[in-house]
Scaffold this motif. Structure first.
Motif, PDB file in Angstrom:
ATOM      1  N   ARG A   1      -9.716   6.860  -5.592  1.00 22.21           N
ATOM      2  CA  ARG A   1      -9.952   8.297  -5.782  1.00 22.21           C
ATOM      3  C   ARG A   1     -10.641   8.581  -7.109  1.00 22.21           C
ATOM      4  O   ARG A   1     -11.590   9.377  -7.160  1.00 22.21           O
ATOM      5  N   ILE A   2     -10.181   7.922  -8.167  1.00 22.78           N
ATOM      6  CA  ILE A   2     -10.696   8.271  -9.498  1.00 22.78           C
ATOM      7  C   ILE A   2     -11.862   7.388  -9.947  1.00 22.78           C
ATOM      8  O   ILE A   2     -12.591   7.757 -10.861  1.00 22.78           O
ATOM      9  N   ALA A   3     -12.038   6.231  -9.304  1.00 24.42           N
ATOM     10  CA  ALA A   3     -13.134   5.328  -9.683  1.00 24.42           C
ATOM     11  C   ALA A   3     -13.673   4.628  -8.434  1.00 24.42           C
ATOM     12  O   ALA A   3     -13.540   3.417  -8.285  1.00 24.42           O
ATOM     13  N   PRO A   4     -14.270   5.389  -7.513  1.00 21.96           N
ATOM     14  CA  PRO A   4     -14.712   4.807  -6.243  1.00 21.96           C
ATOM     15  C   PRO A   4     -15.754   3.709  -6.391  1.00 21.96           C
ATOM     16  O   PRO A   4     -15.958   2.924  -5.460  1.00 21.96           O
ATOM     17  N   HIS A   5     -16.381   3.615  -7.566  1.00 19.24           N
ATOM     18  CA  HIS A   5     -17.424   2.608  -7.780  1.00 19.24           C
ATOM     19  C   HIS A   5     -16.851   1.242  -8.145  1.00 19.24           C
ATOM     20  O   HIS A   5     -17.589   0.240  -8.109  1.00 19.24           O
ATOM     21  N   LEU A   6     -15.567   1.171  -8.505  1.00 17.93           N
ATOM     22  CA  LEU A   6     -14.986  -0.100  -8.955  1.00 17.93           C
ATOM     23  C   LEU A   6     -14.427  -0.900  -7.774  1.00 17.93           C
ATOM     24  O   LEU A   6     -13.668  -0.345  -6.965  1.00 17.93           O
ATOM     25  N   PRO A   7     -14.756  -2.178  -7.658  1.00 14.72           N
ATOM     26  CA  PRO A   7     -14.201  -3.007  -6.575  1.00 14.72           C
ATOM     27  C   PRO A   7     -12.682  -3.087  -6.693  1.00 14.72           C
ATOM     28  O   PRO A   7     -12.144  -3.228  -7.797  1.00 14.72           O
ATOM     29  N   ARG A   8     -12.005  -3.002  -5.559  1.00 14.98           N
ATOM     30  CA  ARG A   8     -10.538  -2.970  -5.564  1.00 14.98           C
ATOM     31  C   ARG A   8      -9.998  -3.742  -4.370  1.00 14.98           C
ATOM     32  O   ARG A   8     -10.623  -3.819  -3.309  1.00 14.98           O
ATOM     33  N   GLY A   9      -8.810  -4.293  -4.560  1.00 18.52           N
ATOM     34  CA  GLY A   9      -8.174  -5.059  -3.493  1.00 18.52           C
ATOM     35  C   GLY A   9      -6.669  -4.906  -3.561  1.00 18.52           C
ATOM     36  O   GLY A   9      -6.127  -4.243  -4.451  1.00 18.52           O
ATOM     37  N   ILE A  10      -5.994  -5.559  -2.613  1.00 15.80           N
ATOM     38  CA  ILE A  10      -4.542  -5.510  -2.554  1.00 15.80           C
ATOM     39  C   ILE A  10      -3.991  -6.906  -2.817  1.00 15.80           C
ATOM     40  O   ILE A  10      -4.444  -7.884  -2.224  1.00 15.80           O
ATOM     41  N   THR A  11      -3.045  -6.992  -3.726  1.00 19.51           N
ATOM     42  CA  THR A  11      -2.304  -8.234  -3.939  1.00 19.51           C
ATOM     43  C   THR A  11      -1.212  -8.283  -2.870  1.00 19.51           C
ATOM     44  O   THR A  11      -0.496  -7.302  -2.671  1.00 19.51           O
ATOM     45  N   THR A  12      -1.088  -9.390  -2.173  1.00 19.33           N
ATOM     46  CA  THR A  12      -0.205  -9.463  -1.014  1.00 19.33           C
ATOM     47  C   THR A  12       0.594 -10.763  -1.013  1.00 19.33           C
ATOM     48  O   THR A  12       0.253 -11.726  -1.694  1.00 19.33           O
ATOM     49  N   CYS A  13       1.656 -10.755  -0.199  1.00 21.18           N
ATOM     50  CA  CYS A  13       2.536 -11.919  -0.156  1.00 21.18           C
ATOM     51  C   CYS A  13       3.372 -11.896   1.117  1.00 21.18           C
ATOM     52  O   CYS A  13       3.179 -11.041   1.981  1.00 21.18           O
TER      53      CYS A  13
ATOM     54  N   PHE B   1      -4.952  -1.728   4.141  1.00 21.65           N
ATOM     55  CA  PHE B   1      -6.220  -2.289   3.666  1.00 21.65           C
ATOM     56  C   PHE B   1      -7.373  -1.306   3.838  1.00 21.65           C
ATOM     57  O   PHE B   1      -8.116  -1.013   2.899  1.00 21.65           O
ATOM     58  N   ASP B   2      -7.550  -0.783   5.028  1.00 21.80           N
ATOM     59  CA  ASP B   2      -8.658   0.143   5.280  1.00 21.80           C
ATOM     60  C   ASP B   2      -8.416   1.499   4.638  1.00 21.80           C
ATOM     61  O   ASP B   2      -9.341   2.117   4.094  1.00 21.80           O
ATOM     62  N   ARG B   3      -7.182   1.958   4.688  1.00 20.70           N
ATOM     63  CA  ARG B   3      -6.861   3.291   4.165  1.00 20.70           C
ATOM     64  C   ARG B   3      -7.215   3.434   2.698  1.00 20.70           C
ATOM     65  O   ARG B   3      -7.696   4.491   2.263  1.00 20.70           O
ATOM     66  N   VAL B   4      -6.984   2.390   1.919  1.00 18.82           N
ATOM     67  CA  VAL B   4      -7.204   2.489   0.471  1.00 18.82           C
ATOM     68  C   VAL B   4      -8.604   2.037   0.058  1.00 18.82           C
ATOM     69  O   VAL B   4      -8.920   2.024  -1.126  1.00 18.82           O
ATOM     70  N   GLY B   5      -9.426   1.670   1.022  1.00 15.12           N
ATOM     71  CA  GLY B   5     -10.780   1.246   0.701  1.00 15.12           C
ATOM     72  C   GLY B   5     -10.834  -0.072  -0.047  1.00 15.12           C
ATOM     73  O   GLY B   5     -11.648  -0.252  -0.958  1.00 15.12           O
TER      74      GLY B   5
END
Length: 255
Positions: A158-170, A193-197
């Motif tokens: 939301r605040i930085a849509p240009h920055l690559p982002r992922g989910i840490t999972t386990c 995964f899809d919801r948060v882009g």
């Protein structure tokens, strides 16, 4: 459009909490460990916690004890105090994210994990994400952000849509993660995964055989993993993962 994980994150292995080695006065997430990783060209993974003055500092635990010998939550310490609080087996204190960005200066990929500030992977997030994005303004170099808490990733989107982002999972075993069963059961399937882009995951190395990981990989999603501690574990992880986060040995560098 979701920003892609920079290709640099799929090349050199990533040093977990930087290239730490207490026998050489390089504690995890320390300036010395970060400089050591840069010197040999590894990518760097760091963790962020929040201080009392809402500053992002590079520190893994919620409590100070294991890494500094002092008791109490990092959240109750001001960033100026944290910088003067010596790390055990090291020569200096807890660095701010700003300091670490100045040290790395785009020389190697920087993978930044924001630790959950809600306490149960819920929606009580915001201050850590905002200070992280503030620090990254104008940063020139390969960087990617991630968190176990999908609400944190959504806030970053939301605040930085240009920055690559992922989910840490386990594997999300409740007794390991100290989370309620229902929270673990929800997050285990990586449903957000899809919801948060998100554009990548960093998954527990011992759990890479999970079907959901295979599904994401088949969709072309980059798979990072954590944490491999031997060359043998690395070889096994690379059967699925596109890159590894390592510690305790020197991973082979493709360069």
């Amino acid at each position: 459009m979701t920003p892609a994980l920079p290709a640099a994150f799929l090349q050199a292995p990533i040093a977990h909490r930087a290239l730490h080695d207490i026998s050489d006065n390089r504690p995890e997430n320390s300036r010395a460990a970060i400089r050591a990783a840069i010197q040999v060209g590894y990518g760097i993974e760091i963790d962020l916690q929040l201080t009392a003055d809402d500053r992002a500092v590079v520190f893994h635990d919620y409590d100070l004890a294991r890494l500094t010998g002092q008791s109490g939550p990092i959240r109750q310490v001001w960033s100026t105090e944290a910088s003067k609080l010596p790390l055990l087996f090291g020569d200096d204190g807890i660095p701010t994210l700003d300091e670490v960005l100045d040290i790395v200066a785009g020389q190697v990929p920087l993978l930044i994990e924001l630790k959950d500030q809600d306490g149960a992977m819920g929606p009580n997030v915001g201050p850590l994400e905002h200070d992280t994005v503030r620090a990254l303004q104008g940063y020139d170099g390969p960087v990617a952000l991630m968190s176990f808490n999908p609400n944190s990733v959504a806030e970053l989107a939301r605040i930085a849509p240009h920055l690559p982002r992922g989910i840490t999972t386990c594997a999300y075993e409740p007794k390991v993660e100290l989370l309620p069963q229902d929270v673990c059961d929800h997050l285990r399937g990586i449903p957000d995964f899809d919801r948060v882009g998100a554009s990548f995951i960093s998954h527990e190395a011992a759990d890479l055989a999970r079907l959901r990981v295979s599904e994401l990989k088949a969709q072309g999603v980059p798979i990072l993993c954590w944490t491999v501690r031997t060359p043998e574990q690395e070889a096994e992880a690379r059967k699925v993962a596109d890159n590894v986060t390592f510690e305790g040995y020197l991973a082979d560098h493709p360069g």
